[in-house]
Motif scaffolding. Structure first.
Motif, PDB file in Angstrom:
ATOM      1  N   GLN A   1       0.841  -1.196   0.000  1.00 23.62           N
ATOM      2  CA  GLN A   1       0.000   0.000   0.000  1.00 23.62           C
ATOM      3  C   GLN A   1       0.875   1.244   0.000  1.00 23.62           C
ATOM      4  O   GLN A   1       1.859   1.320   0.735  1.00 23.62           O
ATOM      5  CB  GLN A   1      -0.862  -0.008   1.254  1.00 23.62           C
ATOM      6  N   ARG A   2       0.492   2.219  -0.800  1.00 20.67           N
ATOM      7  CA  ARG A   2       1.218   3.494  -0.779  1.00 20.67           C
ATOM      8  C   ARG A   2       0.736   4.288   0.431  1.00 20.67           C
ATOM      9  O   ARG A   2      -0.467   4.370   0.678  1.00 20.67           O
ATOM     10  CB  ARG A   2       0.934   4.264  -2.070  1.00 20.67           C
ATOM     11  N   ILE A   3       1.680   4.878   1.215  1.00 22.46           N
ATOM     12  CA  ILE A   3       1.282   5.669   2.382  1.00 22.46           C
ATOM     13  C   ILE A   3       1.033   7.098   1.920  1.00 22.46           C
ATOM     14  O   ILE A   3       1.940   7.757   1.403  1.00 22.46           O
ATOM     15  CB  ILE A   3       2.378   5.662   3.456  1.00 22.46           C
ATOM     16  N   SER A   4      -0.200   7.590   2.094  1.00 21.70           N
ATOM     17  CA  SER A   4      -0.529   8.921   1.570  1.00 21.70           C
ATOM     18  C   SER A   4       0.299   9.981   2.297  1.00 21.70           C
ATOM     19  O   SER A   4       0.452   9.947   3.520  1.00 21.70           O
ATOM     20  CB  SER A   4      -2.020   9.207   1.747  1.00 21.70           C
ATOM     21  N   GLY A   5       0.885  10.899   1.526  1.00 17.92           N
ATOM     22  CA  GLY A   5       1.698  11.970   2.103  1.00 17.92           C
ATOM     23  C   GLY A   5       3.144  11.588   2.325  1.00 17.92           C
ATOM     24  O   GLY A   5       4.016  12.443   2.342  1.00 17.92           O
ATOM     25  N   ASN A   6       3.419  10.270   2.514  1.00 18.83           N
ATOM     26  CA  ASN A   6       4.791   9.845   2.775  1.00 18.83           C
ATOM     27  C   ASN A   6       5.289   8.864   1.720  1.00 18.83           C
ATOM     28  O   ASN A   6       6.215   8.112   1.968  1.00 18.83           O
ATOM     29  CB  ASN A   6       4.897   9.192   4.154  1.00 18.83           C
ATOM     30  N   HIS A   7       4.620   8.843   0.561  1.00 19.15           N
ATOM     31  CA  HIS A   7       5.063   7.956  -0.511  1.00 19.15           C
ATOM     32  C   HIS A   7       5.786   8.798  -1.552  1.00 19.15           C
ATOM     33  O   HIS A   7       5.271   9.807  -2.007  1.00 19.15           O
ATOM     34  CB  HIS A   7       3.858   7.243  -1.135  1.00 19.15           C
TER      35      HIS A   7
END
Ligand SMILES: [Zn+2]
Ligand SMILES: [Zn+2]
Ligand SMILES: [Zn+2]
Length: 618
Positions: free
Chosen positions: A62-68
């Protein structure tokens, strides 16, 4: 804070209690305080700060929103967080402030603590094996979706060999060609790996096409603890006593208090604690011999003088002397010494150990001796006396007796020899069977196995009776525990294996004895009464024919020379001693070994007897 009289009184009554449990009368021992001292026990808790970076990579993810991030953004973020983590002065001073008010619990916990934790960040990259597609060309078929047929090798047709036999056992082979069943004559099959698609899921990324790497960066504080003492009476012994013990125990008996702190040049930070201690030295006089003991605060003793080496010294001498004495003598010794509390406990530990190996029995007895004497015994002395007690009891109250099993095994062998010389030999001379197997093996091996099975329970009972007789005079509290369930399971296990082997043997002798071919026509005629179809192998025909030849040779030679009996003597007698030799070398003198040995080795001897007769004498 306790005063020295109180510490002396508590410690003396601790040793006094153990002596009283061991039935040493109060008039036989006494305590005298010799000197005392008070000083500080010092504890230093030092924290060193480290930056810890760890990553985990998953297929897909999963892509981490804001920290990807992109690849370059990820590296830049990592460098920034790393730089912050190695400084983070505010977080470090916050950690130190909190630590100051929780010092004792941090000291007891003695674990890494987080000072600052960066938010997790990530980036994704394509799978290099499938270039982000998630699928690769099928390895099995090379992408075509079709494979060469296994059944016919691509030709579309198969040939088959059939054998036919007549009444004399002569064989003829016939070759037939027909269309392949597997591919229906095409010579090609759909690929099983990709079901015809020509593609398969990429195994590196499990079909996701990309990987995601997550990065965790944090600053941690690692604790290190050192102990020391101010100059004073028994300071080294006090530090050595507390070194291997837990911090919780130390806090409970010493109650250390915060005394100060300091930041070190390399960035580490340390807290100092001090526990006020009072040390009391006193002498214990037991039956004329003096020992020194030292007590500290609530710890009743830190020296553990070997008082019981002295108290049990006479018993140990008697045990050593009794090694080569008669049973009557050692039984009397046993009755004399069993009144000692520690010895009685040791004998109960011997009972609990049951049929364990000798080394385990000694360990069990030793640990019970240690607890019964409150630890006031030396390690060497408790080992020696435990071994002597186990030796004494192995003679007085053995766990089981092996000779009924030897007797049973010997009776089996005698029965075999009687059958071999009378029944077996006579039957061979007048045998009209095809192979001879039914007249030799079935009666002898079958009766042998049945005999072992029938004897198992009476022999177990005889063993129990004999063992009980050998344990006479010994208290039920000290006779080794018998695990009836374990023995019954063993007997049932051996019986079922024996029964299974018996059935297999009956089947073998039956099928060999009755394998015959009945026909009404001669070889060469068109009508066969029986067709044997061994599609790909002639092995069974070959084995059957040659075994029959061997048996015929063996039978005629044995008839002439009486080698049947000699084979029994040459192979059977050494085999009888094999379980003894094996049990002796493996030091496994238990019933299972002997019983199984006497069951299987005679069977092995019969097999070897056939082989040796054939290879050496024919
Ligand atoms: Zn891939
Ligand atoms: Zn394929
Ligand atoms: Zn085919």
């Amino acid at each position: 804070m306790q005063n020295h009289e109180e510490i002396f009184h508590n410690s003396a009554s601790h040793i006094g209690g153990i002596l009283e449990i061991n039935k040493i009368p109060k008039s036989d021992f006494g305590f005298t305080e010799t000197q005392h001292d008070s000083y500080g026990f010092l504890i230093t808790l030092t924290y060193s700060f480290h930056v810890v970076e760890d990553t985990d990579t998953v297929a897909g993810g999963q892509r981490i929103s804001g920290n990807h991030y992109t690849s370059s953004g990820y590296e830049k973020t990592k460098a920034n967080y790393y730089k912050y983590a190695s400084q983070c002065n505010n977080e470090k001073s916050e950690f130190i402030k909190n630590a100051r008010s929780n010092l004792v619990s941090l000291f007891i916990e003695n674990k890494d603590k987080n000072v600052w934790v960066a938010p997790t960040f990530s980036y994704s990259y394509n799978c290099s094996r499938c270039s982000g597609r998630g699928q690769v060309t099928c390895f099995s078929c090379g992408g075509s979706g079709k494979k060469i047929c296994y059944g016919c090798g691509g030709s579309g047709s198969v040939s088959e060999i059939k054998s036919v036999s007549d009444i004399h056992g002569n064989y003829e082979y016939v070759k037939i060609n027909r269309s392949c069943d597997s591919c229906g004559g095409s010579g090609r099959q759909t690929c099983q790996a990709c079901h015809g698609s020509g593609k398969e899921t990429c195994s590196s990324c499990s079909g996701h096409g990309y990987f995601t790497e997550y990065c965790h960066i944090k600053t941690i504080a690692k604790p290190a603890i050192t102990y020391d003492a101010e100059r004073g009476l028994y300071a080294t012994e006090v530090v050595n006593y507390f070194l291997p013990r837990t911090n919780a125990y130390l806090c409970k008996v010493m109650q250390p208090e915060y005394t100060g702190e300091a930041g070190l040049n390399n960035g580490d930070y340390c807290f100092n604690m001090k526990a006020p201690i009072t040390v009391v030295e006193y002498t214990v006089t037991v039956r004329g011999k003096e020992f020194v003991e030292v007590a500290v605060n609530r710890v009743p003793g830190i020296l553990y003088p070997p008082i019981f080496d002295h108290l049990l010294g006479k018993v140990e001498e008697q045990l050593v002397d009794s090694r080569r004495q008669s049973r009557g003598h050692i039984l009397k010794l046993y009755q004399d010494i069993m009144d000692h509390h520690a010895i009685n406990e040791a004998l109960e530990a011997y009972r609990e150990a049951g049929d364990a190996a000798k080394g385990q029995k000694i360990e069990a007895v030793k640990s019970r001796v240690h607890s019964a004497t409150g630890g006031y015994i030396s390690d060497g002395f408790s080992s020696t006396i435990s071994e002597d007690i186990v030796n004494l009891m192995s003679r007085l109250a053995p766990h089981s007796t092996s000779w009924p099993w030897w007797l049973a095994g010997f009776l089996c062998l005698v029965l075999e020899m009687v059958l071999a010389t009378h029944l077996g030999y006579k039957n061979i001379s007048h045998s009209d069977s095809m192979t001879g197997f039914d007249s030799i093996s079935a009666p002898i091996l079958g009766v042998d196995l049945l005999f072992v099975m029938v004897m198992a329970l009476p022999v177990a009972f005889l063993n129990w009776l004999v063992t009980r007789y050998r344990q006479r005079g010994v208290s039920a509290m000290h006779r080794p525990k018998v695990y009836h369930r374990k023995h019954i399971m063993r007997v049932i296990g051996v019986l079922s294996v024996a029964w299974y082997l018996f059935l297999v043997m009956l089947y073998l002798t039956h099928s060999f004895a009755h394998s015959e071919y009945v026909g009404i026509s001669h070889y060469g005629d068109t009508a066969y009464t029986k067709i044997v179809d061994f599609t790909n192998s002639n092995a069974i025909i070959w084995v059957e024919k040659h075994v029959r030849d061997w048996i015929t040779h063996l039978r005629s030679y044995a008839q002439k020379k009486g080698l049947l009996i000699w084979g029994m003597v040459i192979v059977g007698i050494p085999m009888f001693f094999m379980p003894t030799i094996v049990a002796w070398f493996r030091r496994k003198k238990n019933i299972r070994w002997i019983f199984v040995g006497n069951l299987f080795l005679p069977m092995l001897s019969w097999f070897l007897w056939f082989v040796i007769l054939y290879l050496v004498f024919l």
